[in-house]
Design an enzyme around this catalytic site. Structure first.
Site, PDB file in Angstrom:
ATOM      1  N   GLU A 124      -5.860 -12.638  12.089  1.00 22.68           N
ATOM      2  CA  GLU A 124      -6.197 -12.075  10.766  1.00 22.68           C
ATOM      3  C   GLU A 124      -7.342 -12.911  10.198  1.00 22.68           C
ATOM      4  O   GLU A 124      -7.256 -14.126  10.128  1.00 22.68           O
ATOM      5  CB  GLU A 124      -4.968 -12.125   9.844  1.00 22.68           C
ATOM      6  N   VAL A 175      -3.101 -12.763   4.847  1.00 20.99           N
ATOM      7  CA  VAL A 175      -1.995 -11.968   5.361  1.00 20.99           C
ATOM      8  C   VAL A 175      -1.547 -11.015   4.246  1.00 20.99           C
ATOM      9  O   VAL A 175      -1.690 -11.320   3.061  1.00 20.99           O
ATOM     10  CB  VAL A 175      -0.848 -12.910   5.796  1.00 20.99           C
ATOM     11  N   GLY A 176      -1.029  -9.868   4.642  1.00 24.20           N
ATOM     12  CA  GLY A 176      -0.519  -8.918   3.641  1.00 24.20           C
ATOM     13  C   GLY A 176      -1.386  -7.689   3.519  1.00 24.20           C
ATOM     14  O   GLY A 176      -0.930  -6.646   3.069  1.00 24.20           O
ATOM     15  N   GLY A 177      -2.658  -7.827   3.904  1.00 23.57           N
ATOM     16  CA  GLY A 177      -3.546  -6.674   3.945  1.00 23.57           C
ATOM     17  C   GLY A 177      -3.741  -5.991   2.604  1.00 23.57           C
ATOM     18  O   GLY A 177      -3.519  -6.592   1.544  1.00 23.57           O
ATOM     19  N   LYS A 194       1.837  -1.378  -8.310  1.00 28.89           N
ATOM     20  CA  LYS A 194       3.179  -1.185  -8.869  1.00 28.89           C
ATOM     21  C   LYS A 194       3.403  -2.118 -10.065  1.00 28.89           C
ATOM     22  O   LYS A 194       4.105  -1.755 -11.015  1.00 28.89           O
ATOM     23  CB  LYS A 194       4.266  -1.410  -7.812  1.00 28.89           C
ATOM     24  N   GLY A 241      -5.816  12.243  -3.829  1.00 28.94           N
ATOM     25  CA  GLY A 241      -4.587  11.875  -3.138  1.00 28.94           C
ATOM     26  C   GLY A 241      -3.772  10.911  -3.969  1.00 28.94           C
ATOM     27  O   GLY A 241      -4.017  10.739  -5.170  1.00 28.94           O
ATOM     28  N   ASP A 264      -3.500   2.414   8.841  1.00 26.43           N
ATOM     29  CA  ASP A 264      -4.716   2.997   8.255  1.00 26.43           C
ATOM     30  C   ASP A 264      -5.832   3.192   9.275  1.00 26.43           C
ATOM     31  O   ASP A 264      -6.618   4.134   9.168  1.00 26.43           O
ATOM     32  CB  ASP A 264      -5.249   2.086   7.129  1.00 26.43           C
ATOM     33  N   HIS A 324      28.123  11.098 -10.470  1.00 26.26           N
ATOM     34  CA  HIS A 324      27.662  11.753 -11.690  1.00 26.26           C
ATOM     35  C   HIS A 324      27.673  10.753 -12.847  1.00 26.26           C
ATOM     36  O   HIS A 324      28.614   9.997 -12.983  1.00 26.26           O
ATOM     37  CB  HIS A 324      28.573  12.933 -12.031  1.00 26.26           C
TER      38      HIS A 324
END
Lengths: 437, 457
Positions: free
Chosen positions: B31, B35-37, B48, B174, B301, B433
């Site tokens: 890499e 790390v983690g992209g 998020k 998208g 990807d 419920h």
């Protein structure tokens, strides 16, 4: 007691296997059921599990080596045990087994219940023997999947447990009326999935045809003749397109001439019979049969005419066609065809052919490669007459065109003389009056 | 000699390396950056955090519906950026720890393929039996005159300390684009959402697009379809965007969002090995995720398509297992889509249009959130669950959820489809419920034509 591990036998045809990988090294402890080594055969690559627990005492056959089934490949000993090391290759018991993981290779459904190595208690084996049961079918509930006596008696009383199957696969199998116990599951833990049912359905289409027809009688005779012809001769087909406009006009003339006589009905095929039988007289080698060590050249032309029947086809013969006139040929051909359909042909009427004519124009076929009727040397295939634009006297005009294909036996006659025959025949078909010369 | 060399340390490469190591492989992961992209550093996780902040803000604004009258004194974006950096850092640290714990050697450098079994890392040739490419994707600026100057990239949004007054979001709209629209809009930015195609989320079910577009309009987002961005010109306060489509029109905004991504296939030596690419420039792989060159796999990807983190990490398992000698197929039809908009979107499998295009006889079941007890209690009544099933066998072909917690609920659908449950069986399943999950079961009942809580048809 040290235990010998041998090259397993997967299925009837496996003779040898190549060890591609050892998952353990000498001195490692091995648990029953643990993957021990990987074997590559011509068909599949799969892992072999240890049948016993202990210490992997010796790897006799290193990775990369191919050995016959039953060869001792390793020794598993009990901890602390020091048996004598094995030198060279030795044979021991051939263990018939199913590959341990991964299931059968894709696209090759296997049948359940074939021979495989089974783990079972001695009591279970004894009971299975008494009940004459196949132990490999019984699911084991003991340690490591070992089959116990109660497993055997339960199986004997209750029969096989229903296979694991997904709801969707089950619904598909139900609607298709497939027996799920006959389907091999490739899902998790052997569960039958949609894909497995789809494969079983595809196999069934092939295995359970909608209809079975007897391969006997005329069908069988035709099959044998055709197959023998293709196997025993050197067939070659030549193709020519012929302008039959003149022949069609000539035919119209004859029909006009005899329009009041109900018994006279002449077809284009009758004209082709007449012309072919005349041209054959000029090329004797094309009117021959090969029998044993001799090529028999025939003086007269006995013209076979292929007639299609609902149950097959038959070839009645117009004897001495080269001597007969058009009206006679037309009448005989019609009578023979009628008899063929009624099944009243005599042996004489279907024997003695020296050349055959087959016509598929009524099926609107343009051209084809006929199969020789052994021992004849030639067969002429006739396609339909079709009006097409063609060059005629230097101009494009609408002409009646037809393909003629000649299959001949290259053992008897070479390409050039056969082509010469077809060329002359085509010329005479184009100009029917030439046969008078 | 390594068993497997993984190139790229995002969610795909990370999972592939661990899985190969679990199968007793000697594994290296190369890499060149952190790390983690994209997922951990510039994608799923940071967005998020921002979206949660937006939802909190939205909650405070709508608190008076439940008698809570509160006002927001200050929006300190620096704190959000800070928190985002913290969480990303923690995840990176966890990933590195777990890679080490799995004996995966991390090599921090750029890798170039030399042969199907050799990787050149800064002059050193590393040998591997198999190679897994997980190099991800990066932002690409569409070729529109003047666009580069007006650009606000998704990376910049995640680092912003103030919100632009207005932003134009354009393209094939998208998941990234609609989430960015949600985020910017809640923080007070005027968003103009312009779809190149007939509708936003063109790959989702048509009703999903409709519901989401309606939601956006209610939230004050301008939604236009079938427009193409022709050019961008500097104006007094920002930029004038010239659009062509059903009519010519101009839109004045402060910034134009850059969100489209392209697979990272350059400078990896792929051309020399003859690795085939697809039309979208992603690496072409077969069902086993092997590329056109034997022994080289590609995941995530870089293979184009949906470009979802969990698609990558699930492809990673298949690719790693196959690299270690298995021959498993990747179930691409079971990759769910989760979109954190308002309301959320969760979907898996075929849309109604796709199922019909495949000539399948479909039975559709619908259940709206508006009559779900929990949705009513919480005033989260927008949305519906839609189940597309096969009329003959009851196979569940697709599930499309728009509404609160849709991103979690879609997991039920994935499980049902993976285990090949039929719609009839899902219809008989029991849910607690009051929960949103009752909607899924009730939609399945509607597909079987016995929905208990819908008027008779």
């Amino acid at each position: 007691m040290p235990v010998n591990v041998t090259m397993p036998k997967w299925g009837l045809t496996m003779k040898q296997g190549k060890i591609t990988k050892w998952f353990k090294e000498e001195g490692d402890s091995v648990q029953q059921g643990e993957e021990l080594f990987e074997v590559e055969t011509e068909k599949i690559t799969n892992k072999v599990e240890a049948a016993d627990s202990g210490i992997l005492f010796q790897i006799v056959v290193p990775a990369g080596t191919t050995v016959p089934v039953g060869t001792i490949v390793a020794v598993i000993a009990e901890p602390g045990e020091q048996p004598e090391r094995i030198e060279g290759l030795h044979m021991d018991e051939v263990v018939e087994a199913a590959p341990s993981a991964g299931g059968p290779p894709a696209g090759a459904p296997e049948i359940r219940g074939d021979t495989r190595f089974v783990l079972a208690t001695p009591a279970a084996r004894r009971l299975a023997k008494e009940l004459e049961m196949d132990l490999s079918l019984v699911p084991g509930t003991g340690p490591g999947g070992r089959i116990t006596e109660s497993d055997v008696s339960k199986y004997h009383e209750e029969g096989p447990p229903p296979p694991k199957i997904t709801p969707l696969a089950n619904e598909m199998a139900r609607q298709a009326d497939l027996d799920v116990s006959s389907i091999v599951g490739t899902g998790e833990g052997g569960k039958i999935t949609k894909e497995d049912v789809e494969r079983a359905m595809a196999v069934r289409i092939m295995e359970e045809p909608a209809q079975s027809l007897p391969f006997t009688g005329m069908r069988k005779a035709i099959a044998e003749n055709m197959h023998a012809s293709l196997q025993n001769t050197a067939q070659l087909t030549l193709l020519s397109e012929v302008d039959v406009t003149e022949m069609v006009e000539y035919l119209d003339l004859i029909r006009e001439e005899h329009k009041k006589e109900e018994t006279v009905r002449v077809s284009l095929n009758d004209m082709i019979i007449l012309i072919t039988s005349r041209v054959l007289k000029r090329f004797p080698v094309m009117n021959s049969t090969l029998v044993g060590e001799e090529i028999l050249i025939h003086d007269g032309v006995n013209m076979g005419i292929a007639v299609a029947l609902p149950e097959g086809l038959i070839v009645p013969v117009i004897h001495a066609a080269h001597k007969k006139g058009l009206l006679q040929i037309a009448q005989e051909a019609r009578e023979l065809a009628q008899k063929a359909r009624q099944g009243t042909l005599t042996v004489d009427e279907v024997s003695g052919g020296t050349f055959t004519l087959t016509n598929l124009s009524m099926f609107e076929v343009d051209g084809f490669t006929p199969i020789l009727r052994s021992p004849e040397t030639g067969i002429l295939g006739v396609g339909r007459v079709k009006e097409k634009p063609a060059v005629y006297r230097g101009e494009i005009s609408i002409r009646a065109m037809m393909f003629a294909s000649l299959t001949f036996d290259h053992r008897v006659v070479d390409g050039a003389p056969a082509a010469e025959f077809l060329k002359t025949l085509a010329r005479c078909l184009e100009h029917p009056t030439l046969v008078m010369t | 000699m390594y068993d497997v060399i993984v190139i790229g340390g995002g969610p795909g490469g990370y999972a592939a390396a661990i899985r190969a190591s679990q199968l007793d492989g000697k594994v290296a992961l190369v890499e060149s950056a952190e790390v983690g992209g994209t997922c951990v550093n510039r994608g799923c996780i940071p967005t998020k955090i921002w979206l949660h902040a937006a939802h909190l803000l939205q909650g405070i604004r709508t608190g008076d519906e439940f008698g809570i009258k509160a006002s927001v004194q200050e929006l300190d974006f620096q704190t959000i950026v800070h928190r985002k950096n913290g969480v990303s850092g923690d995840i990176r640290m966890g990933m590195e720890g777990l890679l080490g714990n799995n004996n995966v050697e991390i090599i921090r450098d750029w890798a170039v393929l030399k042969s199907p079994k050799e990787v050149n890392v800064n002059g050193t040739i590393l040998e591997a039996k198999k190679i897994i490419l997980a190099t991800g994707s990066s932002l690409s600026v569409p070729d529109v005159p003047g666009l580069e100057e007006a650009a606000l990239t998704t990376d910049q949004v995640l680092e912003m300390t103030e919100v632009p007054a207005s932003v134009l979001i354009w393209g094939a709209l998208g998941p990234i684009e609609v989430e960015m629209a949600t985020l910017l809009n809640i923080f007070g930015c005027k968003v103009v959402l312009i779809s190149e195609s007939r509708r936003l989320l063109p790959r989702e079910d048509g009703e999903t697009s409709q519901r989401l577009a309606q939601g956006f309009r209610e939230q004050g987002v301008e939604v236009l379809s079938r427009f193409t961005l022709e050019s961008v010109q500097k104006s007094e306060r920002g930029y004038t965007c010239l659009l062509s489509g059903p009519e010519e029109r101009t839109v004045d905004v402060e910034k134009v969002l850059i969100s489209s991504r392209k697979p990272n296939t350059a400078n990896l030596g792929l051309e020399q090995l003859g690795l085939r690419l697809k039309e979208d420039d992603g690496i072409q792989v077969n069902e086993q995720l092997e590329t056109s060159v034997d022994g080289i796999y590609a995941i995530g990807d870089v293979t184009g398509g949906w470009m979802l983190s969990h698609a990558s990490s699930s492809m990673a398992i298949t690719a790693a297992e196959n690299a270690m000698g298995n021959s498993r197929k990747f179930s691409s039809h079971l990759v769910p889509r989760a979109i954190w908009t308002l309301p959320e979107v969760g979907a898996v499998g075929l849309s109604e249009e796709e199922a019909e295009q495949q000539g399948l006889d479909v039975k559709v079941g619908d259940f709206p959130y508006s009559i779900n007890g929990l949705a009513m209690s919480r005033n989260e009544m927008d949305g519906a669950v839609k189940i597309i099933s096969d009329a003959r066998y009851g196979e569940i072909l697709g599930v499309h959820i728009v509404g609160a917690h849709a991103t979690e609920l879609v997991g039920e659908a994935v499980l049902a489809m993976q285990l090949e449950a039929t719609a009839r069986e899902l219809a008989k399943s029991i849910r607690a419920h009051p929960t949103f999950s009752e909607n899924v079961v009730e939609a399945a009942r509607d597909a079987a034509r016995w929905a208990l809580y819908l008027p008779r048809q």
